[in-house]
Design an enzyme around this catalytic site. Structure first.
Site, PDB file in Angstrom:
ATOM      1  CE1 TYR A   1       2.140   8.650  -2.803  1.00  0.00           C
ATOM      2  CE2 TYR A   1       0.367  10.002  -3.710  1.00  0.00           C
ATOM      3  CZ  TYR A   1       0.903   9.272  -2.667  1.00  0.00           C
ATOM      4  OH  TYR A   1       0.201   9.155  -1.482  1.00  0.00           O
TER       5      TYR A   1
ATOM      6  N   PRO B   1       0.790  -1.236   0.000  1.00  0.00           N
ATOM      7  CG  PRO B   1       0.007  -0.978   2.183  1.00  0.00           C
ATOM      8  CD  PRO B   1       0.679  -1.963   1.280  1.00  0.00           C
TER       9      PRO B   1
ATOM     10  CE  LYS C   1       0.959   4.694  -8.110  1.00  0.00           C
ATOM     11  NZ  LYS C   1       0.296   5.903  -8.594  1.00  0.00           N
TER      12      LYS C   1
END
Length: 398
Positions: free
Chosen positions: A391, A299, A303
């Site tokens: 990100y 985690p 994603k």
């Protein structure tokens, strides 16, 4: 169609009523493709799962396409960066300046709730608490899903089965072992997470690298916070009182962040193991896997839900192309398109996890390498940009 009685038919049978199954069902409905969802858990259980809530812009766009984004836009928090914490200092990565994009913080529970409400309002077929779910004949032209509900046996015939029932679901388990290849890495630690009705300690998420282990300060709303600390894989939730959690969290944060942490009773407390997992391919005849049924990421990079959404985007597009144009081109390319994105996300999530966590066998040398890479990350615009691009999420392939 009605799913009452012994047998029924639909175009797409969706196994699993988590966010990936619900989103696929809504996108197909908007395109006029009939679908039924079969879920072995209750609606309350599905809605009670506490999961991450950082949405990429591509995921937000899909929710808009599904016409379920009104509350997201009203209540979601737009974040334009993150804070990296190490050496008792904060270092901001400015997503907007580096990529022109940000992310939206909106809990997966709320995404699921919005999709459930939309499906109910449209009167679409959903079977909860289905027992003995099994998949049949997906290698041929007439697949079906069988299950027990209300004391009776049911068979749902369909053109395609979408396996959206998660890592432990029946969909991937129904594939012959010789037809599937799996890749897995299990990390030697987990995340102890606490959800509390307290204001966040920072405006954006804080990722902390500390000698005692990783910590993350996250949030769901201006009054609801989610915090995590790295713990040993063998730890049990019962070993951690609320007070012990808050004390350990603050030890791992810079003084200014620790001072801003508001403590409170845990609304939910759990330990999540960390693993990387990929199953290849993602299509088996008329069975197509999506989301956690095909892949799991740690985690750290936020994603999981976003990868599931991109799978659903490709799958919905391929199914709509099949029914609208009688073309299988999108479905034929489905697995390859998904897996390119999956492995890119695995690389980023593995790298970000390795950068921020303490490994039992790492030692001083590994810690010095982490520190050197963190220094490079905040000093180099190119390195910061690479982090920011991964990100906020890469654009979907056309």
């Amino acid at each position: 169609m009605s799913v009452r009685g012994g047998a029924g038919r639909t175009q797409v049978a969706i196994v699993g009523a988590g966010p990936s199954g619900l989103l696929l069902g809504q996108l197909l409905h908007e395109a006029g493709v009939d679908n039924v969802i079969v879920e072995h858990r209750s609606a309350e259980h599905v809605l009670g799962r506490i999961r991450a809530g950082v949405l990429e812009s591509t995921t937000v766009a899909l929710l808009e396409q599904a016409r379920v984004a009104a509350r997201l836009h009203a209540e979601g928090l737009v974040h334009e960066g993150i804070e990296l914490a190490f050496d008792q200092r904060l270092h901001r990565i400015d997503f907007r300046a580096l990529t022109g994009r940000g992310v939206t913080v909106y809990g997966q529970t709320e995404v699921t709730r919005d999709l459930m409400r939309a499906r109910a309002a449209a009167g679409l077929g959903t079977v909860y608490e289905a027992e003995a779910v099994s998949l049949h004949d997906f290698a041929g032209e007439q697949p079906s899903v069988r299950y027990r509900s209300g004391g009776s046996q049911h068979e749902l015939r369909c053109d395609f089965i979408a396996g959206c029932d998660g890592f432990h679901g029946v969909s991937r388990a129904s594939v012959p072992t010789q037809a599937i290849t799996t890749f897995e890495r299990v990390f030697p630690f987990g995340w102890l997470g606490v959800l509390a009705s307290v204001p966040p300690c920072a405006r954006e998420l804080v990722y902390a690298n500390h000698e005692r282990g990783f910590a993350l300060c996250s949030q769901r709303s201006p009054t609801l916070s989610r915090y995590y600390i790295q713990v040993a894989a063998s730890d049990q939730v019962s070993e951690w009182s609320d007070a012990a959690f808050w004390d350990e969290l603050r030890r791992r944060l810079p003084a200014e962040v620790a001072a801003a942490v508001t403590t409170g009773p845990a609304l939910e407390k759990s330990i999540a193991p960390l693993r990387s997992f990929v199953a290849e391919p993602m299509r088996f005849g008329r069975l197509l896997l999506a989301g956690d049924a095909a892949h799991i990421v740690p985690p750290t990079g936020a994603k999981g839900l976003n990868l599931a959404a991109s799978d659903v985007s490709y799958l919905a597009s391929g199914l709509c192309e099949y029914y609208g144009e009688r073309s299988q081109a999108g479905l034929s390319a489905y697995s390859e398109r998904c897996l390119r994105r999956v492995w890119a996300a695995q690389r980023f999530s593995w790298w970000f996890t390795s950068l921020l966590h303490r490994f039992p066998d790492g030692g001083d040398f590994a810690e010095r390498l982490q520190r050197a890479e963190l220094d490079q990350l905040v000093r180099s615009r190119a390195a910061s940009t690479a982090l920011a691009e991964s990100y906020v999420g890469l654009p979907l392939e056309p």
